[in-house]
Design an enzyme around this catalytic site. Sequence first.
Site, PDB file in Angstrom:
ATOM      1  N   THR A 159       1.003  -1.196   0.124  1.00 21.82           N
ATOM      2  CA  THR A 159       0.128   0.232   0.011  1.00 21.82           C
ATOM      3  C   THR A 159       0.976   1.104   0.075  1.00 21.82           C
ATOM      4  O   THR A 159       2.120   1.299   0.781  1.00 21.82           O
ATOM      5  CB  THR A 159      -0.788  -0.021   1.252  1.00 21.82           C
ATOM      6  OG1 THR A 159      -0.106   0.376   2.307  1.00 21.82           O
ATOM      7  CG2 THR A 159      -1.706  -1.234   1.497  1.00 21.82           C
ATOM      8  N   HIS A 160       0.530   2.255  -0.633  1.00 20.55           N
ATOM      9  CA  HIS A 160       1.446   3.555  -0.734  1.00 20.55           C
ATOM     10  C   HIS A 160       2.701   3.032  -1.429  1.00 20.55           C
ATOM     11  O   HIS A 160       3.766   3.950  -1.465  1.00 20.55           O
ATOM     12  CB  HIS A 160       1.625   4.170   0.687  1.00 20.55           C
ATOM     13  CG  HIS A 160       0.524   4.451   1.190  1.00 20.55           C
ATOM     14  ND1 HIS A 160      -0.255   5.414   1.086  1.00 20.55           N
ATOM     15  CD2 HIS A 160      -0.102   3.605   2.135  1.00 20.55           C
ATOM     16  CE1 HIS A 160      -1.394   5.313   1.866  1.00 20.55           C
ATOM     17  NE2 HIS A 160      -1.545   4.183   2.711  1.00 20.55           N
ATOM     18  N   SER A 281      17.464   0.547 -26.402  1.00 21.95           N
ATOM     19  CA  SER A 281      17.986   1.943 -26.392  1.00 21.95           C
ATOM     20  C   SER A 281      18.920   2.104 -27.658  1.00 21.95           C
ATOM     21  O   SER A 281      19.817   1.540 -27.978  1.00 21.95           O
ATOM     22  CB  SER A 281      18.580   2.269 -25.340  1.00 21.95           C
ATOM     23  OG  SER A 281      19.199   3.693 -25.300  1.00 21.95           O
ATOM     24  N   LYS A 287      19.896  -1.926 -22.414  1.00 16.63           N
ATOM     25  CA  LYS A 287      18.575  -1.717 -21.827  1.00 16.63           C
ATOM     26  C   LYS A 287      17.530  -2.758 -22.659  1.00 16.63           C
ATOM     27  O   LYS A 287      17.694  -3.243 -23.582  1.00 16.63           O
ATOM     28  CB  LYS A 287      18.245  -0.260 -22.629  1.00 16.63           C
ATOM     29  CG  LYS A 287      18.561   0.924 -21.793  1.00 16.63           C
ATOM     30  CD  LYS A 287      17.895   0.958 -20.636  1.00 16.63           C
ATOM     31  CE  LYS A 287      18.009   2.479 -20.114  1.00 16.63           C
ATOM     32  NZ  LYS A 287      17.211   2.716 -19.016  1.00 16.63           N
ATOM     33  N   ASN A 289      13.662  -1.965 -22.377  1.00 14.35           N
ATOM     34  CA  ASN A 289      12.691  -0.994 -22.066  1.00 14.35           C
ATOM     35  C   ASN A 289      11.455  -1.557 -22.213  1.00 14.35           C
ATOM     36  O   ASN A 289      10.961  -2.481 -23.173  1.00 14.35           O
ATOM     37  CB  ASN A 289      13.092   0.277 -22.672  1.00 14.35           C
ATOM     38  CG  ASN A 289      14.049   1.061 -22.162  1.00 14.35           C
ATOM     39  OD1 ASN A 289      14.583   0.813 -21.029  1.00 14.35           O
ATOM     40  ND2 ASN A 289      14.776   1.675 -23.039  1.00 14.35           N
ATOM     41  N   GLU A 294       4.329   1.424 -21.325  1.00 11.33           N
ATOM     42  CA  GLU A 294       4.274   2.731 -21.090  1.00 11.33           C
ATOM     43  C   GLU A 294       3.386   3.308 -22.237  1.00 11.33           C
ATOM     44  O   GLU A 294       2.453   4.468 -21.902  1.00 11.33           O
ATOM     45  CB  GLU A 294       5.543   3.570 -21.519  1.00 11.33           C
ATOM     46  CG  GLU A 294       6.641   2.966 -20.449  1.00 11.33           C
ATOM     47  CD  GLU A 294       8.187   3.355 -20.834  1.00 11.33           C
ATOM     48  OE1 GLU A 294       8.471   4.586 -21.106  1.00 11.33           O
ATOM     49  OE2 GLU A 294       9.012   2.457 -20.755  1.00 11.33           O
ATOM     50  N   GLN A 326     -21.220  14.912 -36.166  1.00  8.35           N
ATOM     51  CA  GLN A 326     -19.987  14.199 -36.832  1.00  8.35           C
ATOM     52  C   GLN A 326     -18.866  13.965 -36.244  1.00  8.35           C
ATOM     53  O   GLN A 326     -18.067  13.241 -36.522  1.00  8.35           O
ATOM     54  CB  GLN A 326     -19.972  14.988 -38.353  1.00  8.35           C
ATOM     55  CG  GLN A 326     -18.944  14.572 -39.088  1.00  8.35           C
ATOM     56  CD  GLN A 326     -19.092  15.290 -40.556  1.00  8.35           C
ATOM     57  OE1 GLN A 326     -20.116  15.358 -41.196  1.00  8.35           O
ATOM     58  NE2 GLN A 326     -18.019  16.256 -40.835  1.00  8.35           N
TER      59      GLN A 326
HETATM   60  N1  ARG Z   1     -21.379  12.915 -41.828  1.00  9.34           N
HETATM   61  C1  ARG Z   1     -22.544  13.110 -41.111  1.00  9.34           C
HETATM   62  C2  ARG Z   1     -22.612  12.543 -39.587  1.00  9.34           C
HETATM   63  O1  ARG Z   1     -21.516  11.987 -39.548  1.00  9.34           O
HETATM   64  C3  ARG Z   1     -23.636  12.528 -41.802  1.00  9.34           C
HETATM   65  C4  ARG Z   1     -24.929  12.894 -41.431  1.00  9.34           C
HETATM   66  C5  ARG Z   1     -25.344  14.266 -42.022  1.00  9.34           C
HETATM   67  N2  ARG Z   1     -26.491  14.771 -41.875  1.00  9.34           N
HETATM   68  C6  ARG Z   1     -26.758  16.220 -42.097  1.00  9.34           C
HETATM   69  N3  ARG Z   1     -27.930  16.542 -41.830  1.00  9.34           N
HETATM   70  N4  ARG Z   1     -25.858  16.987 -42.680  1.00  9.34           N
HETATM   71  O2  ARG Z   1     -23.243  12.971 -38.685  1.00  9.34           O
END
Ligand code: ARG
Length: 463
Positions: A159-160, A281, A287, A289, A294, A326
């Site tokens: 712990t810690h 490295s 090394k 790594n 990471e 979108q």
């Molecule tokens: N490329 C648009 C999206 O990913 C598709 C729908 C577009 N609709 C609109 N009314 N322009 O949301």
Amino acid sequence: MSNPESPSPTSPTAQGLHPLALAYSASLHWDRRLYRYDIACSIAHARMLARQGIIAPEEAQKLAQALEEIREEIEAGAFPFRQELEDIHMNIEARLFEKVGEVAGKLHTARSRNDLIATDLRLFVMDACQEAIRALRELQRAILDKAEAHLGVVMPGYTHLQGAQPLLLSHHLMAYFWMLERDRERLEGCRVRADELPLGAGALAGVPYPIDRQFLAQQLGFSRLSPNSVDAVSSRDFAVEFVAAAAICLTHLSRLAEEVVLWASPPFAFLELPQEFATGSSIMPQKRNPDLAELARAKAARVAGHLVALLGIIKGLPLAYNRDLQEDKVPLFESADALISTLRLFAAMLSRLQFRIDVLEKAAQDPALLATDLADRLVKRGMPFRQAHQAVKELFSYLREAGKDLSHLTLDEMRRFCPFFKEEDLALDPWTAVKDRDHPGGTSPQRVREQIALARHLLKEGP
Ligand code: ARG
């Protein structure tokens, strides 16, 4: 598309846009990866239109066949993607015009890109959940195999990041199994809620045609219809849920990654990184790594950011569709990619990890890890816990100052701190401490064996 006789060379919405505006609003480079779902939706839609007498059966046949060809072109890398056509939907529709002429213009009857994109995305999320669950199961199996193979190994629990109490290595490893089990449940729940068909919602209010949504759902593999067309085109909580599940799972993997980094570092030396998962490295020849672990830590951070981005995109939107939506693609796609690739990587890396059993067991011999158990013995002989805690605390301060450890102590010296100490306390060892924690969820070998059996059962039964 004022002239139905001529092929549609550009998107109806993008026509006349300034080149900067066009470039800014195009989403093709992200949403092209939805092509399979988009084509599946269009084929199902064309068939539905014909069944309902909205278009002729031969027209549907023509459309479906051309759409199949388009899918093959895309898969063969032969599809002429055009950025100026904005998105994947318009690219496919324009190609359809090139292939079948004016009948292509009938495909968009009784639908909108708003219900289309919502459907594409739900299909994407349902698949991504399944793929992630498969990869997650592989990792759980790798953890379980390691836990089972190391049932006899004790290590210091922390712990810690300070030595705390002895643990079975298997018990420590199994902690990750259960985190992943909850992650799997989250992904499963997300898939169930994504499984709802938006098509038929049209732009937002539904469509004035006698459509058959049940047929569409059955063709596309949805088990339910969205009950409200406005909700169907506006909501993205299924995507938020997926990214949240991904962020939580990657947070777990990031903790595992941190332990791989720590344990592979020479001061710990609890494990040996497999050659194929250790990087060199360019300057320091000695090394090995843990770069991959990471990178996983960093990917967890990026996906946590995607979750915040997605919530931010949605939170201020009035109903129904807004173009902001979108921008959900990048957070969603990148989260899916980060999650699935990290799960796969860890399954492969973990199954090849070698634990340095000698080092783990030697570290578990640190007598300080037994301090709690010494106090517990005094309690069992009738002392209140707080007093016992104080007595052992003073004993360990004395040891620290005298530069001694418990094994060099005589009973008389010990009794200076509490008269209840007994000869047998000098012989306390990490194995005894581990065996004594013998209740459900404890680290005793018997309880860990039960835990592993339960986990095996879940893997056999579950998805
Ligand atoms: N490329 C648009 C999206 O990913 C598709 C729908 C577009 N609709 C609109 N009314 N322009 O949301």
